[in-house]
Design a protein around this motif. Structure first.
Motif, PDB file in Angstrom:
ATOM      1  N   TYR A 212      36.116  11.554  38.119  1.00  0.00           N
ATOM      2  CA  TYR A 212      35.514  12.802  37.609  1.00  0.00           C
ATOM      3  C   TYR A 212      36.496  13.962  37.769  1.00  0.00           C
ATOM      4  N   PHE A 213      37.135  14.049  38.934  1.00  0.00           N
ATOM      5  CA  PHE A 213      38.107  15.132  39.162  1.00  0.00           C
ATOM      6  C   PHE A 213      39.256  15.059  38.155  1.00  0.00           C
ATOM      7  N   LYS A 214      39.604  13.833  37.757  1.00  0.00           N
ATOM      8  CA  LYS A 214      40.655  13.682  36.738  1.00  0.00           C
ATOM      9  C   LYS A 214      40.167  14.205  35.394  1.00  0.00           C
ATOM     10  N   LYS A 215      38.935  13.886  35.093  1.00  0.00           N
ATOM     11  CA  LYS A 215      38.352  14.223  33.800  1.00  0.00           C
ATOM     12  C   LYS A 215      38.223  15.739  33.597  1.00  0.00           C
ATOM     13  N   ILE A 216      37.926  16.473  34.686  1.00  0.00           N
ATOM     14  CA  ILE A 216      37.680  17.919  34.532  1.00  0.00           C
ATOM     15  C   ILE A 216      38.964  18.758  34.616  1.00  0.00           C
ATOM     16  N   LYS A 217      40.109  18.081  34.740  1.00  0.00           N
ATOM     17  CA  LYS A 217      41.418  18.752  34.645  1.00  0.00           C
ATOM     18  C   LYS A 217      41.549  19.942  35.615  1.00  0.00           C
ATOM     19  N   ILE A 218      41.745  19.614  36.894  1.00  0.00           N
ATOM     20  CA  ILE A 218      41.904  20.659  37.912  1.00  0.00           C
ATOM     21  C   ILE A 218      43.291  21.290  37.804  1.00  0.00           C
ATOM     22  N   VAL A 219      43.313  22.622  37.715  1.00  0.00           N
ATOM     23  CA  VAL A 219      44.570  23.374  37.669  1.00  0.00           C
ATOM     24  C   VAL A 219      44.580  24.360  38.840  1.00  0.00           C
ATOM     25  N   PRO A 220      45.424  24.140  39.863  1.00  0.00           N
ATOM     26  CA  PRO A 220      45.504  25.107  40.961  1.00  0.00           C
ATOM     27  C   PRO A 220      46.181  26.403  40.483  1.00  0.00           C
ATOM     28  N   VAL A 221      45.678  27.527  40.964  1.00  0.00           N
ATOM     29  CA  VAL A 221      46.224  28.842  40.580  1.00  0.00           C
ATOM     30  C   VAL A 221      46.582  29.619  41.838  1.00  0.00           C
ATOM     31  N   SER A 222      47.797  30.196  41.845  1.00  0.00           N
ATOM     32  CA  SER A 222      48.236  31.038  42.968  1.00  0.00           C
ATOM     33  C   SER A 222      48.312  32.487  42.492  1.00  0.00           C
ATOM     34  N   ILE A 223      47.584  33.369  43.168  1.00  0.00           N
ATOM     35  CA  ILE A 223      47.661  34.796  42.835  1.00  0.00           C
ATOM     36  C   ILE A 223      48.122  35.564  44.067  1.00  0.00           C
ATOM     37  N   SER A 224      49.083  36.457  43.868  1.00  0.00           N
ATOM     38  CA  SER A 224      49.580  37.234  45.012  1.00  0.00           C
ATOM     39  C   SER A 224      49.745  38.698  44.639  1.00  0.00           C
ATOM     40  N   TYR A 225      49.337  39.556  45.572  1.00  0.00           N
ATOM     41  CA  TYR A 225      49.448  41.004  45.428  1.00  0.00           C
ATOM     42  C   TYR A 225      50.469  41.503  46.454  1.00  0.00           C
ATOM     43  N   GLU A 226      51.374  42.366  46.015  1.00  0.00           N
ATOM     44  CA  GLU A 226      52.369  42.897  46.956  1.00  0.00           C
ATOM     45  C   GLU A 226      51.680  43.673  48.072  1.00  0.00           C
ATOM     46  N   TYR A 227      50.710  44.487  47.688  1.00  0.00           N
ATOM     47  CA  TYR A 227      49.836  45.147  48.668  1.00  0.00           C
ATOM     48  C   TYR A 227      48.410  44.688  48.409  1.00  0.00           C
ATOM     49  N   ASP A 228      47.723  44.256  49.451  1.00  0.00           N
ATOM     50  CA  ASP A 228      46.306  43.920  49.324  1.00  0.00           C
ATOM     51  C   ASP A 228      45.539  45.234  49.447  1.00  0.00           C
ATOM     52  N   PRO A 229      44.904  45.705  48.360  1.00  0.00           N
ATOM     53  CA  PRO A 229      44.232  47.004  48.406  1.00  0.00           C
ATOM     54  C   PRO A 229      43.062  47.058  49.386  1.00  0.00           C
ATOM     55  N   THR A 230      42.598  45.877  49.826  1.00  0.00           N
ATOM     56  CA  THR A 230      41.470  45.844  50.761  1.00  0.00           C
ATOM     57  C   THR A 230      41.899  45.361  52.141  1.00  0.00           C
ATOM     58  N   ASP A 231      43.207  45.433  52.432  1.00  0.00           N
ATOM     59  CA  ASP A 231      43.693  44.895  53.716  1.00  0.00           C
ATOM     60  C   ASP A 231      42.978  45.503  54.925  1.00  0.00           C
ATOM     61  N   ALA A 232      42.863  46.853  54.947  1.00  0.00           N
ATOM     62  CA  ALA A 232      42.238  47.514  56.101  1.00  0.00           C
ATOM     63  C   ALA A 232      40.743  47.184  56.194  1.00  0.00           C
ATOM     64  N   LEU A 233      40.104  46.950  55.029  1.00  0.00           N
ATOM     65  CA  LEU A 233      38.667  46.654  55.018  1.00  0.00           C
ATOM     66  C   LEU A 233      38.362  45.271  55.603  1.00  0.00           C
ATOM     67  N   LYS A 234      39.373  44.423  55.692  1.00  0.00           N
ATOM     68  CA  LYS A 234      39.169  43.078  56.247  1.00  0.00           C
ATOM     69  C   LYS A 234      39.243  43.080  57.781  1.00  0.00           C
ATOM     70  N   MET A 235      39.703  44.200  58.352  1.00  0.00           N
ATOM     71  CA  MET A 235      39.932  44.251  59.796  1.00  0.00           C
ATOM     72  C   MET A 235      38.666  44.110  60.659  1.00  0.00           C
ATOM     73  N   PRO A 236      37.557  44.820  60.313  1.00  0.00           N
ATOM     74  CA  PRO A 236      36.369  44.702  61.181  1.00  0.00           C
ATOM     75  C   PRO A 236      35.915  43.261  61.385  1.00  0.00           C
ATOM     76  N   GLN A 237      35.974  42.445  60.318  1.00  0.00           N
ATOM     77  CA  GLN A 237      35.561  41.044  60.437  1.00  0.00           C
ATOM     78  C   GLN A 237      36.526  40.281  61.342  1.00  0.00           C
ATOM     79  N   LEU A 238      37.833  40.533  61.187  1.00  0.00           N
ATOM     80  CA  LEU A 238      38.825  39.857  62.035  1.00  0.00           C
ATOM     81  C   LEU A 238      38.639  40.237  63.503  1.00  0.00           C
ATOM     82  N   LEU A 239      38.324  41.528  63.760  1.00  0.00           N
ATOM     83  CA  LEU A 239      38.100  41.988  65.141  1.00  0.00           C
ATOM     84  C   LEU A 239      36.867  41.322  65.741  1.00  0.00           C
TER      85      LEU A 239
END
Length: 378
Positions: A212-239
């Motif tokens: 089934y996984f072959k049939k549905i044609k899995i394509v991995p995608v890599s997306i990268s941002y030079e600056y993560d605009p929400t980097d500081a907003l992720k801090m409370p959860q990490l803390l």
């Protein structure tokens, strides 16, 4: 009554009604004024009234919004790998997840520019509680992933979701985007959750899920941002996690994060589309015995593609060197770029919390650590 009604996006026959319900909403005015700065409201309203398909809504309105986002809050989007994709072919795009809305919106804009069909995309229903946002999601071909369910409800919901994805991919020839795991990456480690693959497999009636996984044609995608605009907003959860506390979101936190992702500075962005997983799945079938191990092996193959094709920026190398007290990658950035990154760190992190500083730097440095597993030198 269709069994997918609770989660599906609009049929074409419903698009215009959906638009007319929100055409006078202040958030629609805000969105359209952003897409078409300086344009008289009546012009875009007239165009919206004539819109009867999701593709027209995306191409004639949302695409212009994406251009504004890129112009106002980035230094441009580059892409690679799209030439491998064929027209009129459905793919399951499985990507790392950095931003609530932009990951899929930018992928769709790139598909559109390459003359390819745009995807349908999974979105958590916790992000579209407000009626306007739910209609907007359905107008963008988003389907809903139901959150906050009991284990029993979750099983039924997962089955429904997997069947809907199967319907789109194999019966409607419609590509699908789904993140490699629930929630955005908070620490820069992009890792596929085998549970997501198991959920997808629930829609299969194949004796062997790998077929089934072959049939549905899995394509991995890599997306990268030079600056993560929400980097500081992720801090409370990490803390909270560092203190072994259960993290509870604030009331409008998701919406605030969504907006920050759109308007926050991202600098450069890159999307890479990996190879369709075909031979890799054959190898798993030939060499791995149990279904459970096969799914785990497939998750690893997806990780290998996403991590090895992830585009690294100066911010990643700077964070790595700061974290390790080294100059290993100093030839890849300037002193000025380092100074700007350190300034960002200073402004966005509470320095009373060493965990916050560590978390912020990890977020940018870990993609370098992960890439080094695939190449000796960068």
């Amino acid at each position: 009554m269709n069994k997918f009604d609770a989660i599906r996006f609009f049929y074409e026959s419903e698009v215009n009604d959906g638009i007319l319900k929100v055409i006078d909403h202040p958030m629609m005015k805000g969105l359209m004024n952003f897409c078409f700065p300086g344009q008289d409201d009546e012009i875009w309203k007239e165009q919206l009234r004539k819109t009867h398909s999701i593709r027209d809504f995306q191409c004639n309105f949302i695409y212009y919004g994406v251009q504004q986002v890129l112009e106002k809050s980035s230094e441009g989007l580059t892409t690679s790998g799209f030439e491998k994709l064929e027209k009129n072919t459905a793919y399951l795009f499985m990507s790392n997840h950095r931003d609530i809305v932009l990951d899929t919106t930018l992928l769709n804009a790139s598909l559109f520019e390459h003359g390819l069909e745009m995807t349908s995309s999974a979105i958590g229903d916790n992000l579209v509680h407000k009626p306007f946002l739910k209609i907007l999601a359905k107008l963008n071909r988003n389907f809903l992933v139901q959150r906050g369910l009991s284990p029993r409800e979750l099983l039924g919901s997962s089955k429904l979701l997997s069947e809907y994805m199967c319907q789109l991919l194999l019966h409607e020839n419609r590509s699908v985007w789904i993140a490699q795991r629930e929630g955005r990456t908070k620490d820069g480690n992009d890792e596929t959750n085998p549970g997501v693959l198991k959920m997808i497999a629930m829609g299969s009636d194949e004796p062997n899920v790998m077929d089934y996984f072959k049939k549905i044609k899995i394509v991995p995608v890599s997306i990268s941002y030079e600056y993560d605009p929400t980097d500081a907003l992720k801090m409370p959860q990490l803390l909270a996690e560092a203190n072994n506390e259960i993290y509870k979101k604030e009331k409008n936190e998701d919406f605030k994060t969504l907006l920050s992702g759109i308007i926050g500075q991202k600098k450069r962005i890159h999307i890479h589309v990996g190879d369709i997983l075909d031979k890799e799945i054959d190898d798993i079938i030939a060499n791995v015995d149990t279904t459970n191990k096969q799914v785990q092996a497939l998750a690893q193959v997806i990780d290998d593609s996403i991590l090895s094709n992830y585009h690294l920026w100066t911010t990643n190398f700077i964070a790595y060197d700061i974290l390790n007290g080294s100059n290993r990658f100093s030839h890849l950035y300037t002193e000025n770029e380092k100074m700007l990154f350190e300034r960002r760190l200073e402004l966005r992190i509470d320095h009373e919390h060493p965990v916050a500083k560590q978390g912020f730097l990890d977020m940018y440095a870990n993609p370098v650590v992960n890439k080094l597993k695939y190449v000796n030198e960068l």
